[in-house]
Design a protein around this motif. Structure first.
Motif, PDB file in Angstrom:
ATOM      1  N   UNK A 109       0.799  -1.211   0.000  1.00 60.39           N
ATOM      2  CA  UNK A 109       0.000   0.000   0.000  1.00 60.39           C
ATOM      3  C   UNK A 109       0.829   1.257   0.000  1.00 60.39           C
ATOM      4  N   UNK A 110       0.325   2.289   0.693  1.00 57.94           N
ATOM      5  CA  UNK A 110       0.973   3.591   0.705  1.00 57.94           C
ATOM      6  C   UNK A 110       2.297   3.594   1.449  1.00 57.94           C
ATOM      7  N   UNK A 111       2.597   2.556   2.187  1.00 57.01           N
ATOM      8  CA  UNK A 111       3.872   2.485   2.879  1.00 57.01           C
ATOM      9  C   UNK A 111       5.035   2.157   1.975  1.00 57.01           C
ATOM     10  N   UNK A 112       4.773   1.981   0.682  1.00 57.99           N
ATOM     11  CA  UNK A 112       5.820   1.502  -0.214  1.00 57.99           C
ATOM     12  C   UNK A 112       6.991   2.481  -0.321  1.00 57.99           C
ATOM     13  N   UNK A 113       6.706   3.782  -0.378  1.00 59.50           N
ATOM     14  CA  UNK A 113       7.800   4.739  -0.548  1.00 59.50           C
ATOM     15  C   UNK A 113       8.734   4.746   0.664  1.00 59.50           C
ATOM     16  N   UNK A 114       8.167   4.780   1.851  1.00 58.97           N
ATOM     17  CA  UNK A 114       9.013   4.751   3.040  1.00 58.97           C
ATOM     18  C   UNK A 114       9.741   3.424   3.150  1.00 58.97           C
ATOM     19  N   UNK A 115       9.047   2.329   2.887  1.00 58.37           N
ATOM     20  CA  UNK A 115       9.672   1.017   2.987  1.00 58.37           C
ATOM     21  C   UNK A 115      10.842   0.856   2.042  1.00 58.37           C
ATOM     22  N   UNK A 116      10.671   1.267   0.796  1.00 61.10           N
ATOM     23  CA  UNK A 116      11.759   1.143  -0.178  1.00 61.10           C
ATOM     24  C   UNK A 116      12.946   2.023   0.204  1.00 61.10           C
ATOM     25  N   UNK A 168      -3.241   6.848   4.639  1.00 62.96           N
ATOM     26  CA  UNK A 168      -1.836   6.860   4.216  1.00 62.96           C
ATOM     27  C   UNK A 168      -0.912   6.843   5.425  1.00 62.96           C
ATOM     28  N   UNK A 169      -1.233   7.677   6.389  1.00 70.24           N
ATOM     29  CA  UNK A 169      -0.390   7.769   7.577  1.00 70.24           C
ATOM     30  C   UNK A 169      -0.314   6.439   8.305  1.00 70.24           C
ATOM     31  N   UNK A 170      -1.455   5.755   8.395  1.00 64.86           N
ATOM     32  CA  UNK A 170      -1.466   4.469   9.088  1.00 64.86           C
ATOM     33  C   UNK A 170      -0.618   3.440   8.352  1.00 64.86           C
ATOM     34  N   UNK A 171      -0.727   3.414   7.025  1.00 70.22           N
ATOM     35  CA  UNK A 171       0.065   2.463   6.243  1.00 70.22           C
ATOM     36  C   UNK A 171       1.552   2.758   6.355  1.00 70.22           C
ATOM     37  N   UNK A 190       3.025   4.305   8.863  1.00 72.03           N
ATOM     38  CA  UNK A 190       3.462   3.943  10.208  1.00 72.03           C
ATOM     39  C   UNK A 190       3.660   2.438  10.329  1.00 72.03           C
ATOM     40  N   UNK A 191       2.770   1.677   9.715  1.00 64.40           N
ATOM     41  CA  UNK A 191       2.896   0.221   9.780  1.00 64.40           C
ATOM     42  C   UNK A 191       4.172  -0.243   9.074  1.00 64.40           C
ATOM     43  N   UNK A 192       4.477   0.339   7.927  1.00 60.09           N
ATOM     44  CA  UNK A 192       5.719  -0.017   7.238  1.00 60.09           C
ATOM     45  C   UNK A 192       6.929   0.290   8.109  1.00 60.09           C
ATOM     46  N   UNK A 193       6.871   1.427   8.788  1.00 59.51           N
ATOM     47  CA  UNK A 193       7.970   1.773   9.686  1.00 59.51           C
ATOM     48  C   UNK A 193       8.030   0.813  10.865  1.00 59.51           C
ATOM     49  N   UNK A 194       6.871   0.461  11.393  1.00 59.88           N
ATOM     50  CA  UNK A 194       6.806  -0.437  12.542  1.00 59.88           C
ATOM     51  C   UNK A 194       7.462  -1.779  12.235  1.00 59.88           C
ATOM     52  N   UNK A 195       7.191  -2.310  11.078  1.00 63.71           N
ATOM     53  CA  UNK A 195       7.790  -3.590  10.693  1.00 63.71           C
ATOM     54  C   UNK A 195       9.307  -3.485  10.632  1.00 63.71           C
ATOM     55  N   UNK A 196       9.789  -2.352  10.131  1.00 58.15           N
ATOM     56  CA  UNK A 196      11.238  -2.191   9.991  1.00 58.15           C
ATOM     57  C   UNK A 196      11.909  -1.846  11.316  1.00 58.15           C
ATOM     58  N   UNK A 197      11.166  -1.249  12.213  1.00 59.55           N
ATOM     59  CA  UNK A 197      11.733  -0.933  13.517  1.00 59.55           C
ATOM     60  C   UNK A 197      12.043  -2.183  14.327  1.00 59.55           C
ATOM     61  N   UNK A 198      11.424  -3.291  13.959  1.00 63.53           N
ATOM     62  CA  UNK A 198      11.711  -4.541  14.655  1.00 63.53           C
ATOM     63  C   UNK A 198      13.182  -4.934  14.501  1.00 63.53           C
ATOM     64  N   UNK A 199      13.826  -4.364  13.488  1.00 61.65           N
ATOM     65  CA  UNK A 199      15.242  -4.666  13.279  1.00 61.65           C
ATOM     66  C   UNK A 199      16.117  -3.936  14.287  1.00 61.65           C
ATOM     67  N   UNK A 200      15.585  -2.874  14.881  1.00 64.30           N
ATOM     68  CA  UNK A 200      16.335  -2.145  15.898  1.00 64.30           C
ATOM     69  C   UNK A 200      17.194  -1.051  15.310  1.00 64.30           C
ATOM     70  N   UNK A 201      16.866   0.187  15.618  1.00 60.75           N
ATOM     71  CA  UNK A 201      17.649   1.325  15.134  1.00 60.75           C
ATOM     72  C   UNK A 201      17.735   2.380  16.225  1.00 60.75           C
TER      73      UNK A 201
END
Length: 328
Positions: free
Chosen positions: A228-235, A269-272, A274-285
Motif C-alpha cells: 500500500x501507501x507504505x511503499x515509498x518509506x519502505x523502499x 496513508x499515515x497508518x500504512x 506507520x505500519x511499514x515503519x513499525x515492521x522495519x523498527x523490529x530490526x532495531x535502530x
C-alpha cells in the motif's frame, strides 16, 4: 549524525539542470543501460494522457532516445485511464495480468512490485499518474545520476508542493513558516519525524514519500514492497540498509502539482506508512531526538534542524505541591 547528513546533502543532492540531456544520452550510449518509466494508475484519465505525451515527445524521440519503455500499470480503473494512456502512446498493462497465479491485493505498492515483471529496463523510473503541468525533467532529472554515477542506486525527486484548495494555489512557503501552505502533510506529520527519529541518516531527503523516484533494477529486485501507501518509506529505508547512504541521492526538479487527498485518505496513508515503519523498527535502530526540515534558498533546498521534545511531565496528581493544594 548531523554532519553525515550535511555531507550527504552536499555530495548527493543535485538539480536536474546539473546533467544536460546531451550528457545523459552519451552516458546511456556508453553504458548500454536501458530505461523504463512506469506510471501506476487508478482512475487517472484526466492527467495520465498528458504525462505520457510529454515523456514520449521529450524523451522517446530519435533525437532524444533516453527512455526505452513507457508502461502504464492500471490497477483496475473504472474510467478511461487505459484508453487515454494507450492513445497517448503508452503500453498499458493491467495489474491482474501480471503474475496471475498470485491474486492481486489493492494498493499502490502492489502495482509497483508487479511492474518489475512488466518491464525490462535496467533502470526503472516511477512517476505518479495524477501530476499536472508535468515536465519531462521529472524523468531525466532522477534518471540522470543512475546513468552517470555507478555508485548511485536509488534517486528521489525533490520539489515544492504548493497546496491547492478550491481552485486556489497557496503561496509557496515563506521564511517564517518553511512548511506552511504546502502539500505533503503526511510527510511533515508522520514520515519526517519517523525517519529523523529512527533512521536519521535519511533526514536529508526533502520528499521521502514522493512518488517520483528511479532505481536500478538490480536493487529493486532485492527489496520487499509494502503493498500500500507504505511503499515509498519502505523502499527508502530498505535501500539504505542494502546499498548505504551514499548509494542514495535526490534531484531538485522544481514544482510538483497534483490532486490532493482529503483528511480521511491522509489518515489511511499515515497508518500504512506507520505500519511499514513499525515492521522495519523490529530490526532495531537508534533514535536521534532532532528533526531536519527544509526551506528553499537561492542555492536550492537548505536544511535546518531543531530539537524534538522528548521530555514528559508526570501526572499532576503525583506532584506534591499539587496534591497539597488539593488537600487544602
Amino acid at each position: 549524525m548531523l554532519e553525515e547528513v550535511e555531507r550527504w546533502l552536499s555530495s548527493r543532492s543535485w538539480s536536474a539542470a546539473d546533467r544536460p540531456l546531451e550528457q545523459l544520452l552519451e552516458a546511456k550510449r556508453q553504458s548500454g543501460r536501458t530505461v523504463s518509466v512506469v506510471l501506476p494508475a487508478l482512475d487517472e484519465e484526466a492527467t495520465v494522457g498528458a504525462i505520457v505525451a510529454t515523456i514520449r515527445a521529450g524523451l522517446m524521440t530519435e533525437a532524444v532516445p533516453l527512455v526505452d519503455e513507457l508502461v502504464v500499470l492500471d490497477s483496475g480503473s473504472a474510467d478511461r485511464t487505459a484508453e487515454v494512456a494507450a492513445a497517448a502512446g503508452a503500453r498499458v498493462v493491467h495489474r491482474d495480468s501480471v503474475l496471475p497465479r498470485i491474486p492481486a491485493l489493492p494498493g499502490k505498492g502492489e502495482v509497483l512490485w508487479r511492474s518489475l515483471l512488466a518491464t525490462t529496463g535496467d533502470i526503472i523510473c516511477f512517476v505518479d499518474a495524477d501530476l499536472r503541468e508535468f515536465s519531462a525533467t521529472f524523468v531525466s532529472g532522477i534518471v540522470g545520476p543512475l546513468l552517470t554515477d555507478p555508485d548511485v542506486h536509488f534517486v528521489k525527486a525533490m520539489y515544492d508542493r504548493p497546496l491547492e484548495t478550491a481552485g486556489a494555489t497557496a503561496a509557496v512557503q515563506d521564511s517564517s513558516d518553511p512548511g506552511g501552505e504546502q502539500g505533503g502533510r503526511v510527510t511533515e506529520l508522520v514520515a519526517r519525524p519517523l525517519l529523523n527519529l529512527h533512521w536519521p541518516q535519511l533526514a536529508g531527503f526533502v520528499q521521502p514519500l514522493g512518488g517520483e523516484y528511479a532505481a536500478r533494477r538490480s536493487l529493486l529486485e532485492r527489496l520487499p514492497f509494502p503493498v500500500g501507501y507504505g511503499v515509498e518509506l519502505g523502499l527508502l529505508v530498505d535501500a539504505l540498509h542494502t546499498v548505504g547512504l551514499d548509494g542514495l541521492a535526490q534531484v531538485d526538479v522544481g514544482v510538483r502539482k497534483h490532486r490532493h487527498q482529503g483528511g480521511q485518505a491522509l489518515g489511511r496513508m499515515a497508518a500504512a506508512i506507520y505500519r511499514a515503519a513499525q515492521l522495519r523498527l523490529a530490526r532495531g535502530h537508534l533514535v536521534r531526538p532532532r528533526l531536519t526540515q527544509f526551506r528553499r534558498s537561492e542555492q536550492g533546498f537548505a536544511p535546518y534542524t531543531t530539537e524534538v521534545d522528548t521530555e514528559e511531565r508526570p501526572p499532576m496528581a503525583e506532584i506534591p505541591e499539587y496534591a497539597a493544594r488539593r488537600a487544602a
